[in-house]
Motif scaffolding. Structure first.
Motif, PDB file in Angstrom:
ATOM      1  N   ILE A 274       0.831  -1.211   0.000  1.00  0.00           N
ATOM      2  CA  ILE A 274       0.000   0.000   0.000  1.00  0.00           C
ATOM      3  C   ILE A 274       0.868   1.266   0.000  1.00  0.00           C
ATOM      4  O   ILE A 274       0.515   2.274  -0.611  1.00  0.00           O
ATOM      5  CB  ILE A 274      -0.984  -0.052   1.196  1.00  0.00           C
ATOM      6  N   ASP A 275       2.034   1.193   0.649  1.00  0.00           N
ATOM      7  CA  ASP A 275       2.948   2.345   0.690  1.00  0.00           C
ATOM      8  C   ASP A 275       3.357   2.781  -0.719  1.00  0.00           C
ATOM      9  O   ASP A 275       3.687   3.942  -0.954  1.00  0.00           O
ATOM     10  CB  ASP A 275       4.206   2.007   1.498  1.00  0.00           C
ATOM     11  N   GLN A 276       3.328   1.832  -1.649  1.00  0.00           N
ATOM     12  CA  GLN A 276       3.737   2.185  -3.021  1.00  0.00           C
ATOM     13  C   GLN A 276       2.783   3.182  -3.674  1.00  0.00           C
ATOM     14  O   GLN A 276       3.102   3.785  -4.688  1.00  0.00           O
ATOM     15  CB  GLN A 276       3.842   0.923  -3.878  1.00  0.00           C
ATOM     16  N   LEU A 277       1.625   3.367  -3.078  1.00  0.00           N
ATOM     17  CA  LEU A 277       0.675   4.353  -3.625  1.00  0.00           C
ATOM     18  C   LEU A 277       1.048   5.780  -3.200  1.00  0.00           C
ATOM     19  O   LEU A 277       0.428   6.744  -3.649  1.00  0.00           O
ATOM     20  CB  LEU A 277      -0.749   4.046  -3.135  1.00  0.00           C
ATOM     21  N   GLY A 278       2.017   5.878  -2.306  1.00  0.00           N
ATOM     22  CA  GLY A 278       2.471   7.193  -1.852  1.00  0.00           C
ATOM     23  C   GLY A 278       1.370   7.995  -1.158  1.00  0.00           C
ATOM     24  O   GLY A 278       1.327   9.227  -1.276  1.00  0.00           O
TER      25      GLY A 278
ATOM     26  N   GLN B 108      -1.668   8.247  -1.954  1.00  0.00           N
ATOM     27  CA  GLN B 108      -2.788   8.623  -2.846  1.00  0.00           C
ATOM     28  C   GLN B 108      -3.920   7.597  -2.771  1.00  0.00           C
ATOM     29  O   GLN B 108      -3.654   6.392  -2.643  1.00  0.00           O
ATOM     30  CB  GLN B 108      -2.305   8.648  -4.307  1.00  0.00           C
ATOM     31  N   ALA B 109      -5.149   8.089  -2.941  1.00  0.00           N
ATOM     32  CA  ALA B 109      -6.278   7.151  -3.034  1.00  0.00           C
ATOM     33  C   ALA B 109      -6.146   6.385  -4.354  1.00  0.00           C
ATOM     34  O   ALA B 109      -5.858   6.996  -5.387  1.00  0.00           O
ATOM     35  CB  ALA B 109      -7.586   7.920  -3.008  1.00  0.00           C
ATOM     36  N   PRO B 110      -6.304   5.068  -4.322  1.00  0.00           N
ATOM     37  CA  PRO B 110      -6.119   4.299  -5.563  1.00  0.00           C
ATOM     38  C   PRO B 110      -7.311   4.439  -6.498  1.00  0.00           C
ATOM     39  O   PRO B 110      -8.436   4.649  -6.033  1.00  0.00           O
ATOM     40  CB  PRO B 110      -6.036   2.854  -5.055  1.00  0.00           C
ATOM     41  N   ASP B 111      -7.071   4.323  -7.814  1.00  0.00           N
ATOM     42  CA  ASP B 111      -8.229   4.221  -8.712  1.00  0.00           C
ATOM     43  C   ASP B 111      -8.554   2.741  -8.898  1.00  0.00           C
ATOM     44  O   ASP B 111      -7.834   1.856  -8.402  1.00  0.00           O
ATOM     45  CB  ASP B 111      -7.973   4.939 -10.049  1.00  0.00           C
ATOM     46  N   TYR B 112      -9.639   2.486  -9.591  1.00  0.00           N
ATOM     47  CA  TYR B 112     -10.146   1.118  -9.727  1.00  0.00           C
ATOM     48  C   TYR B 112      -9.097   0.173 -10.316  1.00  0.00           C
ATOM     49  O   TYR B 112      -8.837  -0.904  -9.766  1.00  0.00           O
ATOM     50  CB  TYR B 112     -11.407   1.162 -10.604  1.00  0.00           C
ATOM     51  N   GLU B 113      -8.455   0.595 -11.409  1.00  0.00           N
ATOM     52  CA  GLU B 113      -7.503  -0.297 -12.087  1.00  0.00           C
ATOM     53  C   GLU B 113      -6.294  -0.587 -11.197  1.00  0.00           C
ATOM     54  O   GLU B 113      -5.821  -1.713 -11.125  1.00  0.00           O
ATOM     55  CB  GLU B 113      -7.028   0.313 -13.425  1.00  0.00           C
ATOM     56  N   THR B 114      -5.791   0.457 -10.538  1.00  0.00           N
ATOM     57  CA  THR B 114      -4.617   0.260  -9.662  1.00  0.00           C
ATOM     58  C   THR B 114      -4.948  -0.759  -8.578  1.00  0.00           C
ATOM     59  O   THR B 114      -4.175  -1.680  -8.292  1.00  0.00           O
ATOM     60  CB  THR B 114      -4.225   1.602  -8.985  1.00  0.00           C
ATOM     61  N   MET B 115      -6.130  -0.587  -8.009  1.00  0.00           N
ATOM     62  CA  MET B 115      -6.520  -1.475  -6.921  1.00  0.00           C
ATOM     63  C   MET B 115      -6.565  -2.935  -7.373  1.00  0.00           C
ATOM     64  O   MET B 115      -6.149  -3.834  -6.666  1.00  0.00           O
ATOM     65  CB  MET B 115      -7.912  -1.057  -6.455  1.00  0.00           C
ATOM     66  N   LYS B 116      -7.081  -3.123  -8.589  1.00  0.00           N
ATOM     67  CA  LYS B 116      -7.205  -4.488  -9.107  1.00  0.00           C
ATOM     68  C   LYS B 116      -5.836  -5.127  -9.338  1.00  0.00           C
ATOM     69  O   LYS B 116      -5.706  -6.344  -9.402  1.00  0.00           O
ATOM     70  CB  LYS B 116      -7.998  -4.508 -10.424  1.00  0.00           C
TER      71      LYS B 116
ATOM     72  N   TYR C 208     -10.860  -1.027  -1.146  1.00  0.00           N
ATOM     73  CA  TYR C 208     -10.705   0.414  -0.969  1.00  0.00           C
ATOM     74  C   TYR C 208     -10.667   0.780   0.518  1.00  0.00           C
ATOM     75  O   TYR C 208      -9.801   1.535   0.966  1.00  0.00           O
ATOM     76  CB  TYR C 208     -11.860   1.143  -1.668  1.00  0.00           C
ATOM     77  N   THR C 209     -11.564   0.213   1.276  1.00  0.00           N
ATOM     78  CA  THR C 209     -11.637   0.516   2.718  1.00  0.00           C
ATOM     79  C   THR C 209     -10.339   0.085   3.409  1.00  0.00           C
ATOM     80  O   THR C 209      -9.764   0.820   4.216  1.00  0.00           O
ATOM     81  CB  THR C 209     -12.832  -0.229   3.355  1.00  0.00           C
ATOM     82  N   MET C 210      -9.885  -1.108   3.047  1.00  0.00           N
ATOM     83  CA  MET C 210      -8.667  -1.631   3.675  1.00  0.00           C
ATOM     84  C   MET C 210      -7.467  -0.729   3.330  1.00  0.00           C
ATOM     85  O   MET C 210      -6.685  -0.367   4.217  1.00  0.00           O
ATOM     86  CB  MET C 210      -8.443  -3.054   3.155  1.00  0.00           C
ATOM     87  N   ILE C 211      -7.357  -0.360   2.075  1.00  0.00           N
ATOM     88  CA  ILE C 211      -6.219   0.469   1.650  1.00  0.00           C
ATOM     89  C   ILE C 211      -6.250   1.823   2.371  1.00  0.00           C
ATOM     90  O   ILE C 211      -5.239   2.273   2.924  1.00  0.00           O
ATOM     91  CB  ILE C 211      -6.246   0.664   0.109  1.00  0.00           C
ATOM     92  N   ARG C 212      -7.411   2.456   2.409  1.00  0.00           N
ATOM     93  CA  ARG C 212      -7.493   3.781   3.048  1.00  0.00           C
ATOM     94  C   ARG C 212      -7.179   3.675   4.547  1.00  0.00           C
ATOM     95  O   ARG C 212      -6.516   4.541   5.109  1.00  0.00           O
ATOM     96  CB  ARG C 212      -8.877   4.412   2.835  1.00  0.00           C
ATOM     97  N   LEU C 213      -7.637   2.618   5.176  1.00  0.00           N
ATOM     98  CA  LEU C 213      -7.354   2.456   6.613  1.00  0.00           C
ATOM     99  C   LEU C 213      -5.857   2.275   6.860  1.00  0.00           C
ATOM    100  O   LEU C 213      -5.289   2.875   7.771  1.00  0.00           O
ATOM    101  CB  LEU C 213      -8.123   1.258   7.176  1.00  0.00           C
ATOM    102  N   LEU C 214      -5.225   1.464   6.011  1.00  0.00           N
ATOM    103  CA  LEU C 214      -3.785   1.236   6.221  1.00  0.00           C
ATOM    104  C   LEU C 214      -2.943   2.442   5.813  1.00  0.00           C
ATOM    105  O   LEU C 214      -1.801   2.564   6.233  1.00  0.00           O
ATOM    106  CB  LEU C 214      -3.320  -0.037   5.498  1.00  0.00           C
ATOM    107  N   GLN C 215      -3.516   3.320   4.994  1.00  0.00           N
ATOM    108  CA  GLN C 215      -2.776   4.555   4.696  1.00  0.00           C
ATOM    109  C   GLN C 215      -2.818   5.504   5.892  1.00  0.00           C
ATOM    110  O   GLN C 215      -1.905   6.287   6.088  1.00  0.00           O
ATOM    111  CB  GLN C 215      -3.368   5.228   3.452  1.00  0.00           C
ATOM    112  N   HIS C 216      -3.873   5.429   6.675  1.00  0.00           N
ATOM    113  CA  HIS C 216      -3.985   6.317   7.839  1.00  0.00           C
ATOM    114  C   HIS C 216      -3.344   5.747   9.091  1.00  0.00           C
ATOM    115  O   HIS C 216      -2.877   6.485   9.935  1.00  0.00           O
ATOM    116  CB  HIS C 216      -5.458   6.605   8.142  1.00  0.00           C
ATOM    117  N   PHE C 217      -3.404   4.434   9.223  1.00  0.00           N
ATOM    118  CA  PHE C 217      -2.917   3.816  10.460  1.00  0.00           C
ATOM    119  C   PHE C 217      -1.750   2.882  10.154  1.00  0.00           C
ATOM    120  O   PHE C 217      -1.856   2.031   9.273  1.00  0.00           O
ATOM    121  CB  PHE C 217      -4.044   3.060  11.166  1.00  0.00           C
ATOM    122  N   LYS C 218      -0.674   3.058  10.888  1.00  0.00           N
ATOM    123  CA  LYS C 218       0.535   2.286  10.600  1.00  0.00           C
ATOM    124  C   LYS C 218       0.711   1.105  11.546  1.00  0.00           C
ATOM    125  O   LYS C 218       1.579   0.267  11.352  1.00  0.00           O
ATOM    126  CB  LYS C 218       1.776   3.201  10.675  1.00  0.00           C
TER     127      LYS C 218
END
Ligand code: HEM
Length: 512
Positions: A348-352, A354-362, A471-481
């Protein structure tokens, strides 16, 4: 009067008449249905299926021993695991007595494939499901068979295109609302409670065009919390009905009656409002809708309030608890597995940030493995049943080696345990009971992996669910380490129509 009629007839004569009646009925059955079942069994090479050795007279005639054990295990939150350990040590397909009928149970993927796929027309949902669910869910996709089901499915399918599902802007909004409830200093929070609110808010926005907003203090839709609670209560009672062959319905339950009425009324009010709004739009006096809404898509096809209410409640059922359960089990595991958390963070850190778009997430491999593994070990729909609508045959389970086909007479329920199939060591290896996302690097399972069902009734919202959960998982892990578990109680089930966790997901989260 009765005395007068029977005065000339002796008791032995009545007895003989009754015996004769049953004898004639049996002979009639033998030469009609029985003969055709025997023919089918012979032509298909069927062998008898293993019959469960019930204990006692009540066990033999009514399956009381197994029903009682199931009830006790269910109360302790161990229904599925208890059934796995009891049923599948030496068998893969069995026949058990369940109240007044025989039940076939299987964990054989080839049988499940026939049941749901290749022999789909031979099986239906059965009366138990329809009569249990329809008082609240009406006639919708989950409570219909045959032509009515085909119609339902065709009607709702357009709502699940990639274009509708891939719109992440509304998820972002709801995930942010949820994040506001998570303490930033590691204080304990129950994520399961928040995930249920999140999926209720996002599902109602997708379905009705208006969110229940249970996560936004002061903006909650009137009655939304009562609606959510009622939904949970009623679906838990329905699950009891399934386990007790509907015997539990004889227990008086005023709350269930009131809650069912509340759910219907809550949904009906929204439907009525939407119909009125649509009519205004057509008269040129209403404002065109900007966002996509499931209900307004249905309004293009029907204005029948009962159908509209049924379909929206059915999809709400399908979409809300399921995704919340997947997220809850995933975070239950993540809190206990720092190694998995670290690997997920690295991807997830590789997203820097940023919120991912659909294709990136897939394209995020580890995210996918984690969700696949959660759905394997903690399947949201852990068991399911179909009923034979005609005499038919399943490919495996007959004879001492269980390798021959078996006869399934018309009216026989066939249950399959996804929970137990997903834990089979012969498919998943000696570590089948462990949570191990890495196994998905090589694993390409067939019908032995069935979180979303298969065949024509495969889950229509699979992509929706995986998109929302990722999406929920990615956003949560971007906020909480960092994450810590905050209870050491063993996992127990909370079974409504889907599977949640008895003790919730109590964790502490830290931003760094
Ligand atoms: C992790 C999340 C989910 C899982 C594990 C899941 C699983 C399933 C399963 C096992 C079935 C088959 C039920 C049966 O035939 O008895 C099903 C059906 C269905 N699911 Fe899902 N589901 C999920 C999320 C969703 C979502 C988010 C939606 C919609 C928003 C949805 C919509 C449906 C519908 C409409 C059906 C009925 C299909 C039919 O009978 O033709 N599901 N799902």
């Amino acid at each position: 009067m009765a005395e007068h009629i029977f005065s000339g007839i002796s008791l032995p004569a009545i007895f003989v008449a009754i015996v004769a009646f049953f004898l004639v009925r049996r002979i009639y059955w033998e030469v009609t249905e029985g003969a055709s079942q025997k023919r089918l069994a012979k032509e298909s090479g069927c062998q008898p299926v293993y019959r469960w050795q019930h204990k006692g007279v009540l066990g033999y005639f009514f399956g009381y021993d197994v029903m009682k054990e199931n009830f006790v295990a269910g109360k302790a939150g161990r229904f599925h695991e208890n059934a796995r350990l009891r049923n599948w040590q030496n068998h893969k397909t069995i026949q058990v007595r369940n109240f007044n009928r025989d039940f076939i149970m299987t964990i054989e993927p080839e049988n499940v494939k026939a049941l749901l796929g290749t022999k789909f027309p031979d099986f239906g949902l059965g009366n138990l499901r329809i009569s249990t669910m329809s008082p609240v869910f009406g006639q919708g996709i989950f409570t219909s068979d045959g032509k009515a089901w085909e119609h339902s499915r065709a009607m709702i399918r357009p709502s699940f295109t990639k274009q509708q599902v891939g719109d992440l802007s509304s998820y972002e909004h709801h995930v942010n609302n949820m994040m506001a409830h998570i303490p930033k200093d590691g204080q304990t929070v129950d994520l399961q409670e928040l995930f249920f609110k999140l999926t209720m808010d996002s599902a109602t926005e997708f379905l009705f065009g208006k969110s229940t907003n249970t996560l936004v203090p002061g903006q909650e839709q009137k009655g939304a919390t009562r609606f959510t609670d009622a939904f949970t209560y009623v679906t838990e009672r329905m699950s009891r009905d399934f386990r007790t062959a509907r015997l539990s319905r004889f227990l008086p339950d005023k709350k269930r009656v009131e809650d069912s009425e509340f759910i219907r009324k809550f949904a009906s009010d929204i439907v009525d409002e939407a119909i009125a709004q649509q009519e205004d739009i057509e008269k040129g006096v209403g404002e065109e809708r900007r966002n996509y809404t499931f209900l307004f898509e249905l309004l293009k096809v029907t204005r029948d309030p009962y159908i509209l209410r049924s379909e929206t409640l059915n999809v709400l059922l399908a979409g809300r608890d399921t995704t919340a359960s997947l997220l809850s089990h995933t975070f239950f595991e993540l809190a206990r597995r720092p190694d998995v958390w670290a690997k997920l963070q690295a991807e997830i850190d590789q997203l820097g940030g940023q919120a991912p778009d659909y294709e990136t997430m897939k394209s995020m491999k580890y995210v996918k493995w984690v969700l696949n593994e959660s759905l394997r070990l903690w399947p949201v729909v852990p068991g399911n049943t179909r009923i034979a609508v005609r005499d038919t045959v399943l490919p495996l389970g007959g004879g001492p080696d269980e390798k021959s086909p078996i006869l399934v007479p018309k009216g026989t329920p066939v249950g399959y345990s996804v929970w137990s199939m997903h834990r089979r060591k012969d498919f998943y290896g000696e570590d089948a009971l462990q949570y191990k996302p890495e196994r998905w690097e090589k694993l390409r399972p067939g019908w032995e992996y069935l979180p979303f069902n298969g065949g024509p009734r495969i889950c229509i919202g699979q992509n929706f669910a995986l998109t929302e959960a990722s999406y929920t998982m990615i956003r949560l892990l971007q906020h909480f380490k960092r994450i810590e578990p905050r209870d050491d109680k063993p996992w127990t089930e909370f079974q409504t129509l889907t599977l949640a966790i008895g003790n919730g997901v109590k964790v502490g989260l830290y931003p760094n």
